[in-house]
Design an enzyme around this catalytic site. Sequence first.
Site, PDB file in Angstrom:
ATOM      1  N   SER A 136       0.836  -1.199   0.000  1.00  0.00           N
ATOM      2  CA  SER A 136       0.000   0.000   0.000  1.00  0.00           C
ATOM      3  C   SER A 136       0.883   1.267   0.000  1.00  0.00           C
ATOM      4  O   SER A 136       1.618   1.480  -0.952  1.00  0.00           O
ATOM      5  CB  SER A 136      -0.945  -0.070   1.211  1.00  0.00           C
ATOM      6  N   SER A 137       0.855   2.082   1.040  1.00  0.00           N
ATOM      7  CA  SER A 137       1.731   3.260   1.066  1.00  0.00           C
ATOM      8  C   SER A 137       3.196   2.832   0.932  1.00  0.00           C
ATOM      9  O   SER A 137       4.000   3.523   0.290  1.00  0.00           O
ATOM     10  CB  SER A 137       1.524   4.030   2.377  1.00  0.00           C
TER      11      SER A 137
END
Length: 290
Positions: A136-137
Amino acid sequence: MRSSTLAAVLAFGSTAFAAQLTQVSNYGGSAKAKPGMWVYKPDTVKSDALVVAIHSCQSSAQKYFANSKIPWHQGSDRKGYVTVWPSSTTECWDVSSKASLTHDGGGDSNAIANMIKYAITQYKIDPAKVFVTGGSSGAMMSNVLAATYPELISAVSLYSGVPAGCFVSSSGASAAWNNSCSGGQSTATAQKWGDVARAMYPGYNETRPRMQIWHGSVDGTLSPNNYQETIKQWTNVFGVSTTPTSSKPDTPEKNYRMDDFGPNIEGIWAVGVGHSVPSHLDASEAWFGL
Ligand SMILES: *[C@@H]1O[C@H](CO)[C@@H](O)[C@H](O)[C@H]1NC(C)=O
Ligand SMILES: *[C@@H]1O[C@H](CO)[C@@H](O)[C@H](O)[C@H]1NC(C)=O
């Protein structure tokens, strides 16, 4: 002390001091951003490779390390490589400011590059065996690192991210959310995405990290469109076609499809999987050659 007592003390001691995640308080470098650096050295180091595991939003090095779905701790124990766990000071990694989207720009990417340099010296890592992964991030940051520090990284295996530069903030804000990108509206030609990546380290013309890109077809957080956009970016940077050179259904598991674009880019499209695709230790390690 009698020798039997001493042996007992030593035996107890080796259990008490078994490998654990530890913080490095000063990893050096002049980046303005100061994310934390945590390191896990397995009890028996058997490899001169380094894996950098980058956490998702609202997480930390410690939480990511303790997350049973994140297998890099086990991989490290099993294969004896060192892992570095950067820890963000903001909710999500800064993948939006000019500072972080520029080689030696002083942002989070610069700080993680400094951690890699520190680790290479401190743990006697082979500079040709530095690998980056994240979810994700952390996957967004993996793409940003591949664009800003291609000279430091051999290969990347990222889970459910967006192209480098897709989360850019028009106002220059750091660690900003970008609805256009997360919603899948940030689409561009391969040339444009390639230009965005190249602009993060202008003039760089040497080897670049091999990219393995995982994404779920029903990702409700970072639109599945980001899979194709990321493939466009790296195929353009490597100068290869966006049409796979080979495509294997049900690999590495049922309903996943593995698309290769020559030897340097691999996409894994997970049909029916949302945000984010679980880490596949064996397939990521295989991509790294571990
Ligand atoms: C979001 O990112 C796109 C590129 O993906 C950029 O064009 C746009 O300006 C960004 N939006 C904001 C509000 O910064
Ligand atoms: C790469 O860039 C360097 C520095 O700008 C330059 O000297 C070199 O000729 C370039 N190499 C290639 C293969 O373009």
